[in-house]
Write a protein that holds these residues in place. Structure first.
Motif, PDB file in Angstrom:
ATOM      1  N   GLY A  35       0.807  -1.208   0.000  1.00 29.97           N
ATOM      2  CA  GLY A  35       0.000   0.000   0.000  1.00 29.97           C
ATOM      3  C   GLY A  35       0.840   1.258   0.000  1.00 29.97           C
ATOM      4  N   GLY A  36       1.938   1.256   0.758  1.00 34.13           N
ATOM      5  CA  GLY A  36       2.812   2.418   0.809  1.00 34.13           C
ATOM      6  C   GLY A  36       3.460   2.717  -0.527  1.00 34.13           C
ATOM      7  N   ILE A  37       3.847   1.649  -1.240  1.00 37.27           N
ATOM      8  CA  ILE A  37       4.469   1.833  -2.553  1.00 37.27           C
ATOM      9  C   ILE A  37       3.447   2.351  -3.564  1.00 37.27           C
ATOM     10  CG2 ILE A  37       5.558   0.624  -4.488  1.00 37.27           C
ATOM     11  CD1 ILE A  37       6.835  -1.256  -2.425  1.00 37.27           C
ATOM     12  N   ALA A  43       4.695   8.321   5.007  1.00 33.36           N
ATOM     13  CA  ALA A  43       4.077   8.056   6.301  1.00 33.36           C
ATOM     14  C   ALA A  43       3.620   6.609   6.392  1.00 33.36           C
ATOM     15  CB  ALA A  43       2.885   9.000   6.527  1.00 33.36           C
ATOM     16  N   LEU A  44       3.067   6.087   5.332  1.00 31.86           N
ATOM     17  CA  LEU A  44       2.617   4.694   5.312  1.00 31.86           C
ATOM     18  C   LEU A  44       3.806   3.740   5.340  1.00 31.86           C
ATOM     19  CD1 LEU A  44      -0.159   3.431   5.326  1.00 31.86           C
ATOM     20  CD2 LEU A  44      -0.047   3.225   2.837  1.00 31.86           C
ATOM     21  N   ILE A  45       4.850   4.083   4.581  1.00 29.63           N
ATOM     22  CA  ILE A  45       6.059   3.255   4.600  1.00 29.63           C
ATOM     23  C   ILE A  45       6.721   3.330   5.976  1.00 29.63           C
ATOM     24  CG2 ILE A  45       8.377   2.991   3.635  1.00 29.63           C
ATOM     25  CD1 ILE A  45       7.243   3.962   0.961  1.00 29.63           C
ATOM     26  N   SER A  46       6.686   4.509   6.597  1.00 32.11           N
ATOM     27  CA  SER A  46       7.201   4.657   7.949  1.00 32.11           C
ATOM     28  C   SER A  46       6.447   3.750   8.913  1.00 32.11           C
ATOM     29  CB  SER A  46       7.077   6.112   8.400  1.00 32.11           C
ATOM     30  OG  SER A  46       7.358   6.257   9.773  1.00 32.11           O
ATOM     31  N   ASP A  47       5.136   3.734   8.763  1.00 32.12           N
ATOM     32  CA  ASP A  47       4.323   2.868   9.604  1.00 32.12           C
ATOM     33  C   ASP A  47       4.645   1.403   9.330  1.00 32.12           C
ATOM     34  OD1 ASP A  47       2.306   2.897  11.639  1.00 32.12           O
ATOM     35  OD2 ASP A  47       0.925   2.041  10.185  1.00 32.12           O
ATOM     36  N   ALA A  48       4.910   1.071   8.075  1.00 34.26           N
ATOM     37  CA  ALA A  48       5.278  -0.297   7.710  1.00 34.26           C
ATOM     38  C   ALA A  48       6.625  -0.677   8.324  1.00 34.26           C
ATOM     39  CB  ALA A  48       5.332  -0.447   6.193  1.00 34.26           C
ATOM     40  N   ARG A 109      12.193  14.147   1.507  1.00 34.35           N
ATOM     41  CA  ARG A 109      10.906  14.343   0.829  1.00 34.35           C
ATOM     42  C   ARG A 109      10.344  15.748   1.057  1.00 34.35           C
ATOM     43  NH1 ARG A 109       6.752   9.521  -0.105  1.00 34.35           N
ATOM     44  NH2 ARG A 109       8.193   7.956  -0.909  1.00 34.35           N
ATOM     45  N   LEU A 110      10.655  16.349   2.194  1.00 36.38           N
ATOM     46  CA  LEU A 110      10.170  17.705   2.435  1.00 36.38           C
ATOM     47  C   LEU A 110      10.742  18.678   1.404  1.00 36.38           C
ATOM     48  CD1 LEU A 110      10.275  17.919   6.342  1.00 36.38           C
ATOM     49  CD2 LEU A 110       8.245  18.093   4.886  1.00 36.38           C
ATOM     50  N   ARG A 111      11.913  18.384   0.887  1.00 37.23           N
ATOM     51  CA  ARG A 111      12.539  19.232  -0.114  1.00 37.23           C
ATOM     52  C   ARG A 111      11.877  19.069  -1.480  1.00 37.23           C
ATOM     53  NH1 ARG A 111      18.748  17.697   0.455  1.00 37.23           N
ATOM     54  NH2 ARG A 111      18.886  19.232  -1.238  1.00 37.23           N
ATOM     55  N   ASN A 112      11.274  17.906  -1.690  1.00 34.68           N
ATOM     56  CA  ASN A 112      10.622  17.637  -2.970  1.00 34.68           C
ATOM     57  C   ASN A 112       9.404  16.747  -2.736  1.00 34.68           C
ATOM     58  OD1 ASN A 112      10.104  17.537  -5.721  1.00 34.68           O
ATOM     59  ND2 ASN A 112      11.551  15.834  -6.058  1.00 34.68           N
ATOM     60  N   PRO A 113       8.298  17.301  -2.258  1.00 37.67           N
ATOM     61  CA  PRO A 113       7.124  16.495  -1.907  1.00 37.67           C
ATOM     62  C   PRO A 113       6.549  15.763  -3.115  1.00 37.67           C
ATOM     63  CG  PRO A 113       6.956  18.715  -1.005  1.00 37.67           C
ATOM     64  CD  PRO A 113       8.090  18.725  -1.974  1.00 37.67           C
ATOM     65  N   PRO A 114       6.358  14.444  -3.011  1.00 39.35           N
ATOM     66  CA  PRO A 114       5.773  13.686  -4.114  1.00 39.35           C
ATOM     67  C   PRO A 114       4.244  13.752  -4.059  1.00 39.35           C
ATOM     68  CG  PRO A 114       6.337  12.215  -2.337  1.00 39.35           C
ATOM     69  CD  PRO A 114       6.776  13.586  -1.901  1.00 39.35           C
ATOM     70  N   GLU A 115       3.613  13.268  -5.115  1.00 37.37           N
ATOM     71  CA  GLU A 115       2.149  13.194  -5.140  1.00 37.37           C
ATOM     72  C   GLU A 115       1.700  11.980  -4.331  1.00 37.37           C
ATOM     73  OE1 GLU A 115      -1.534  12.849  -8.375  1.00 37.37           O
ATOM     74  OE2 GLU A 115       0.533  13.238  -9.038  1.00 37.37           O
ATOM     75  N   ILE A 116       0.723  12.183  -3.466  1.00 33.35           N
ATOM     76  CA  ILE A 116       0.282  11.142  -2.552  1.00 33.35           C
ATOM     77  C   ILE A 116      -1.106  10.659  -2.931  1.00 33.35           C
ATOM     78  CG2 ILE A 116      -0.091  10.523  -0.138  1.00 33.35           C
ATOM     79  CD1 ILE A 116       2.778  11.340  -0.764  1.00 33.35           C
ATOM     80  N   GLU A 117      -1.303   9.333  -2.937  1.00 34.29           N
ATOM     81  CA  GLU A 117      -2.621   8.739  -3.165  1.00 34.29           C
ATOM     82  C   GLU A 117      -3.305   8.596  -1.810  1.00 34.29           C
ATOM     83  OE1 GLU A 117      -5.932   7.621  -4.280  1.00 34.29           O
ATOM     84  OE2 GLU A 117      -4.489   7.950  -5.913  1.00 34.29           O
ATOM     85  N   SER A 118      -4.049   9.607  -1.408  1.00 31.02           N
ATOM     86  CA  SER A 118      -4.596   9.669  -0.059  1.00 31.02           C
ATOM     87  C   SER A 118      -5.635   8.587   0.230  1.00 31.02           C
ATOM     88  CB  SER A 118      -5.200  11.050   0.198  1.00 31.02           C
ATOM     89  OG  SER A 118      -6.246  11.316  -0.722  1.00 31.02           O
ATOM     90  N   GLY A 119      -6.378   8.157  -0.796  1.00 30.65           N
ATOM     91  CA  GLY A 119      -7.407   7.138  -0.583  1.00 30.65           C
ATOM     92  C   GLY A 119      -6.805   5.812  -0.152  1.00 30.65           C
ATOM     93  N   MET A 121      -3.819   5.415   1.048  1.00 22.39           N
ATOM     94  CA  MET A 121      -3.129   5.692   2.312  1.00 22.39           C
ATOM     95  C   MET A 121      -4.096   5.563   3.485  1.00 22.39           C
ATOM     96  SD  MET A 121      -1.162   9.239   3.197  1.00 22.39           S
ATOM     97  CE  MET A 121      -0.552   9.648   4.838  1.00 22.39           C
ATOM     98  N   LEU A 122      -5.288   6.113   3.344  1.00 22.97           N
ATOM     99  CA  LEU A 122      -6.291   6.084   4.403  1.00 22.97           C
ATOM    100  C   LEU A 122      -6.790   4.671   4.669  1.00 22.97           C
ATOM    101  CD1 LEU A 122      -8.157   7.588   6.354  1.00 22.97           C
ATOM    102  CD2 LEU A 122      -9.751   7.936   4.443  1.00 22.97           C
ATOM    103  N   ALA A 123      -7.060   3.919   3.628  1.00 30.59           N
ATOM    104  CA  ALA A 123      -7.609   2.570   3.784  1.00 30.59           C
ATOM    105  C   ALA A 123      -6.623   1.641   4.481  1.00 30.59           C
ATOM    106  CB  ALA A 123      -7.990   2.013   2.408  1.00 30.59           C
ATOM    107  N   VAL A 124      -5.366   1.699   4.051  1.00 33.70           N
ATOM    108  CA  VAL A 124      -4.355   0.816   4.646  1.00 33.70           C
ATOM    109  C   VAL A 124      -4.087   1.201   6.099  1.00 33.70           C
ATOM    110  CG1 VAL A 124      -1.971   0.038   4.503  1.00 33.70           C
ATOM    111  CG2 VAL A 124      -3.305   0.355   2.419  1.00 33.70           C
ATOM    112  N   ALA A 125      -4.015   2.491   6.393  1.00 33.07           N
ATOM    113  CA  ALA A 125      -3.759   2.938   7.759  1.00 33.07           C
ATOM    114  C   ALA A 125      -4.899   2.545   8.695  1.00 33.07           C
ATOM    115  CB  ALA A 125      -3.561   4.453   7.787  1.00 33.07           C
TER     116      ALA A 125
END
Length: 317
Positions: A35-37, A43-48, A109-119, A121-125
């Motif tokens: 899911g993180g990939i 944040a999801l990969i961090s949680d993983a 990542r803060l220097r170059n924020p990527p596009e996040i698939e929030s849906g 991300m939310l489901a897996v978390a």
């Protein structure tokens, strides 16, 4: 010389909950990495990553329980209880390193924020939060009696808070479209975990260094022994723990001339057991202090003191 012993092995009551928690976290670990990939969420990969340390902690905790059951032998006269503490220290170090890596990756990542698939991300978390809550419930019963179980519990607890953070981050990203929120959540998880990891590592190192167990004051123990009827003085006092909840004590007690040695011995052992819950004690009752006896017989007191400073050399198995 007298001794009091309690060699009961740790109970296996915590083993079944550990197995269930291990299976749950392992299954979800795979799902969270995927899911993180897919969601491209740090944040999801961090949680993983924390979920991975949860899995490692649970596996090591189970190994510690199994190995800790082995009886004492001629090489390890205290048995294998100390392996539990090694497991707790390993878990703390592992979690510490993972937290540092997440902080570094978040900075990038803060220097170059990527596009996040929030849906995604939310489901897996959300699913991860359920798994964490179930695992915490399973481990809560044994966390106060064992540093090993406490280490596993703290990792699951920190991961539960991480899941909550990821859920909040996913909702904020969904509502605002701000991608750097993902990295900020990852940083918050890392900063929250680090001090709690240090507390666990510190407690583990105290046991490995044979420090006085938490909750026991050496001056308080000395005062309690001196208050026992028939005791004129106490020296060479040592208190340490083999593992969680298994404290040991050794002491040289000088008796009053009129006191019965066996009565003093029994009273001292009863006092430390009742007041400090120490049931593994080795007490030497003396007519005069070691230094005085050594001087009277022409012995070198310094040599004896060096031996007394090593509790493993004096204590029974």
């Amino acid at each position: 010389m007298g001794s009091g012993h309690s060699h009961a092995a740790p109970t296996g009551g915590n083993e079944k909950p550990l197995w269930i928690a291990l299976v749950l976290t392992t299954i979800f670990l795979v799902a969270e990495v995927i899911g993180g990939i897919v969601a491209n969420s740090l944040a999801l990969i961090s949680d993983a990553a924390h979920m991975f340390t949860d899995t490692a902690a649970l596996a090591v905790s189970l190994a510690a329980i199994r190995i800790g059951r082995r009886p004492a032998d001629s090489l390890r006269t205290f048995g294998y209880y100390r392996f539990e503490i090694l497991a707790a220290a390993f878990n703390a170090i592992l979690l510490f390193l993972v937290a540092l890596y997440i902080l570094y990756e978040a900075y990038q990542r803060l220097r170059n924020p990527p596009e996040i698939e929030s849906g995604m991300m939310l489901a897996v978390a959300a699913l991860g939060l359920v798994v964490n809550l179930v695992s915490m419930r399973l481990l809560s019963a044994g966390k106060d009696a064992s540093l090993n179980i406490k280490g596993a519990y703290l990792e699951v607890w920190s991961d539960m808070l991480g899941s909550i953070g990821v859920i909040v981050g996913a909702l904020l990203i969904r509502w605002t479209g701000i991608g750097w929120i993902d990295s900020a959540i990852a940083v918050a998880i890392g900063l929250w975990v680090l001090p709690r990891t240090w507390i666990l590592l510190k407690a583990s190192m105290n046991v490995l260094l044979e420090g006085v167990p938490e909750g026991i004051g050496i001056d308080e123990v000395r005062a309690a022994l001196c208050a026992v009827p028939g005791v004129a003085g106490v020296h060479d006092l040592h208190v340490w723990a083999i593992t969680s909840g298994k404290a040991s004590l050794t002491a040289h007690v000088v008796r009053h001339p009129s006191a019965d040695p066996q009565a003093v011995l029994s009273a001292v052992r009863a006092a430390v057991a009742a007041r400090f819950d120490i049931h593994h004690s080795t007490v030497q009752v003396e007519d005069v202090p070691c230094e005085q006896a050594a001087a009277e017989h022409g012995f070198e007191a310094g040599h004896r003191d060096n031996e007394d400073d090593d509790p493993l050399a004096r204590s029974p198995s």
